[in-house]
Scaffold this motif. Sequence first.
Motif, PDB file in Angstrom:
ATOM      1  N   GLU A 644       0.770  -1.110   0.003  1.00  0.00           N
ATOM      2  CA  GLU A 644       0.007  -0.050   0.082  1.00  0.00           C
ATOM      3  C   GLU A 644       0.916   1.334  -0.085  1.00  0.00           C
ATOM      4  O   GLU A 644       2.033   1.246   0.182  1.00  0.00           O
ATOM      5  N   ILE A 646       0.936   5.411   1.538  1.00  0.00           N
ATOM      6  CA  ILE A 646       0.615   6.298   2.753  1.00  0.00           C
ATOM      7  C   ILE A 646       1.156   7.625   2.673  1.00  0.00           C
ATOM      8  O   ILE A 646       2.259   7.791   2.188  1.00  0.00           O
ATOM      9  N   LEU A 659       7.595   4.003  12.005  1.00  0.00           N
ATOM     10  CA  LEU A 659       6.191   4.496  11.932  1.00  0.00           C
ATOM     11  C   LEU A 659       5.266   3.806  12.438  1.00  0.00           C
ATOM     12  O   LEU A 659       5.345   2.635  12.607  1.00  0.00           O
ATOM     13  N   ASP A 660       4.348   4.254  13.160  1.00  0.00           N
ATOM     14  CA  ASP A 660       3.137   3.685  13.626  1.00  0.00           C
ATOM     15  C   ASP A 660       2.152   3.455  12.617  1.00  0.00           C
ATOM     16  O   ASP A 660       1.378   4.321  12.185  1.00  0.00           O
ATOM     17  N   LEU A 661       2.297   2.204  12.188  1.00  0.00           N
ATOM     18  CA  LEU A 661       1.044   1.924  10.865  1.00  0.00           C
ATOM     19  C   LEU A 661      -0.004   0.965  11.656  1.00  0.00           C
ATOM     20  O   LEU A 661       0.113  -0.152  11.526  1.00  0.00           O
ATOM     21  N   ARG A 662      -1.333   1.784  11.901  1.00  0.00           N
ATOM     22  CA  ARG A 662      -2.378   1.231  12.449  1.00  0.00           C
ATOM     23  C   ARG A 662      -1.920   0.290  13.574  1.00  0.00           C
ATOM     24  O   ARG A 662      -2.353  -1.063  13.963  1.00  0.00           O
ATOM     25  N   LEU A 666       6.389  -0.055  11.863  1.00  0.00           N
ATOM     26  CA  LEU A 666       7.104  -0.153  10.565  1.00  0.00           C
ATOM     27  C   LEU A 666       8.212   0.594  10.397  1.00  0.00           C
ATOM     28  O   LEU A 666       8.526   1.889  10.287  1.00  0.00           O
ATOM     29  N   VAL A 689       4.600   0.868   1.276  1.00  0.00           N
ATOM     30  CA  VAL A 689       4.813  -0.035   2.401  1.00  0.00           C
ATOM     31  C   VAL A 689       5.143  -1.316   1.451  1.00  0.00           C
ATOM     32  O   VAL A 689       4.382  -1.915   0.565  1.00  0.00           O
ATOM     33  N   ARG A 696       7.678  -6.396   6.782  1.00  0.00           N
ATOM     34  CA  ARG A 696       7.181  -5.197   6.011  1.00  0.00           C
ATOM     35  C   ARG A 696       8.266  -4.101   6.610  1.00  0.00           C
ATOM     36  O   ARG A 696       8.488  -3.893   7.551  1.00  0.00           O
ATOM     37  N   GLY A 698       9.008   0.201   4.911  1.00  0.00           N
ATOM     38  CA  GLY A 698       8.634   1.391   4.197  1.00  0.00           C
ATOM     39  C   GLY A 698       9.889   2.153   3.409  1.00  0.00           C
ATOM     40  O   GLY A 698      10.981   1.912   3.851  1.00  0.00           O
TER      41      GLY A 698
END
Length: 757
Positions: A644, A646, A659-662, A666, A689, A696, A698
């Motif tokens: 994806e 973002i 990063l805070d991915l949901r 990340l 991503v 995973r 980014g």
Amino acid sequence: MNLDQAWQTFFAECAELLEEMESALLSIGHGDQCAELIRVIFRAAHTIKGSAGLFGLDGIVAFTHDLESVLDEMREGRVPVNARLVELLLSCRDHVGRLVDHAAAHPHPAGERAAPDAELVAEGIPLSVALRGYLAPSNRASAAEGAGTPGGEREGARVDARVHAGAGAGDAADLPARDGVDAGASAAAHDTSDSENWHISLRFGEDVLRHGMDPLSFIHYLQTVAEIVTVETLVGRLPVAAEMDPETCYLSFEIVFRSAADKATIENVFEFVRDDCDIRILPPHSRMDDYLALIRDCPESENVRLGEILVRCGTLTARELENALAHQAAAAAASDEVPLLGDLLVDQGAVQPKVVAAALDKQRRVSHVKAQENRSVRVDSDKLDRLIDLVGELTIAGASIGVLAQRGDNIELLESVSTLATLVQDVRDSALQLRMVKIGSTFSKFQRVVHDVSAALGKDIVLETAGEDTELDKAVIEKIGDPLMHLIRNAMDHGIESVARRRAQGKPDQGTVRLNAYHEASHIVIEIVDDGAGLNRDKIFAKAVERGLVDAGKTLSDREVFELIFEPGFSTADAVTNLSGRGVGMDVVKSNVLALRGSVTLDSKEGLGTVVRVTLPLTLAIIDGFLVEVADSIFVLPLSVVEECIEFAPAPDQQRDYLDLRGSILPFARLRDVFELTGAQQRRENVVVIRHAGRRFGLVVDRLLGEFQTVIKPLSRLFEKNRLISGSAILGSGRVALILDVGALAQRLEQEASSYA
């Protein structure tokens, strides 16, 4: 026919037959298909011998003759299969392969015999001697059988012309008759069907004497091609004396004899009286087995018919076939139901039912093979490579036309370009599919490797495979063989323990190496799994410290420690052997896999085994890409790994690249920093991503340009040392984009994360 083309076909077929032979030999000790596997090996050797004879390759013919003789004894059950014999046959298979390779490297002019290589001939002499050793007991047994019956030959040469007037008629009355053959004939045929003798039922016509023919003269003439054992004279048709006609023949004969002649030669003895009598010739039991073998091995020509198969193998003569076809035609004219030719031949007593069944089975298999062959065409790989190149250029040209069409406002042109793009993509997918090859052919070659290496190591190891139908680009398959070979040999040498040690640990005596292949997005994953001792983490780390690869106080994860074995010259072997211990192999594996834009990872549990995963792209030619831009540079990511996109919104006080991915962490990398790109930074950035090898991360980029059919172009030497880039692509605008190596980027992120720790 073009001789060069015939030569190439011969060598291609030999390679396939030798692979079949090796695969069957390696499987012959497993399962209940031993007899069928022996037939496969025999057919392969027989076909190579026959084809080599057509090209005058006398060295191959001479050596394969001994091999074929032993295989024939095995097929008949006179030579038992054991491990020692299988080893000998494998060595013979290898020698035939070397003879074929020498012939390929030294072609001879048309019409001339090829001079066999003296050195190769010398190498084959010990193998031939060993093969003949398996034939000697059989020959001695045959001689012993003959010696056990003194005077038997003289006794068999005597013609017994006894007339059983009363007994013959009485026996006939007690047994049912079939198809006009009296019961005395049936009884005689039954008595000799399992012997080594031929049997003829002669039913002379009543007018044979009026036509000037003497029935007994034909029986005497039969002695010129046969050794008559007995002659039974049947008098069931004799009338009472008052009604007898001296010019009418009432006698019939049942003759048992031995002969090396074929059925057609025996039938020709009665050529001049053929139309005035009914002749039925039954071969000996051993000859019937020969017929079955000839049927199995007869050439698989097109439009093969039942009658042609039977005539070709000699169990049926051309006249018998002609008569049977005439009866079939007459029956078809008189009725709507047409009798089957096989049934007619059996009812007439011309062929045994077992032989007809074998011929019908051969006919079905030939029809199936021909149907499969008609669906496929052999194409040179160079032609396929040229086609892929043209499709690549077509893709680039189509993209360029699309860019030009977008600059105008012509809706019809845009629709036509869209249709063209769809067709180009379909052509691209079809062209790439032509280069796809099942990986099972590569897996099968490793069976021999495991067999030989396990014997050399004194270990009991079996190779199990799965996913053989998984398809991969031919170019990738050609280059992955050596890395997989290294990994398998390493698993056998370092991973699998000795039988004694496995017993002490409660493991089965037989170690297992598993090869498994499966698709994952646009990649193929090949797993090499063993149930051996696994990797000793502490030993690897200590060796790395000793070599100066890591600092003694540094903390590394298990994965990072295991990755150290891919360092050049790294080895934990206690002793140098022919297979390992020199530190050459695992670093070569990784280099070769990286050269294919792939990745290799390793996981292990001490005492339980090791798993090595090799991830490779399905093709090296064209991929579906995702374009991103950073500064003034454009990069391509494989679309299959993009999960994806973002918007990049870092926290004001963020100091770490996470990063805070949901709710999930990340890790990410800025491509601007990775490649040290200059230029104005965009106010709004994006994060792509990526999911790779189950993890995973980014990539921060300036702009997202969307999907693009990417034709992969090789890199110049300028980028040889930059492992983060795996290729280049030409865009529709004419600009060049660099293709990112996702695996190398993931590895770099891991290294940076561990340095923070």
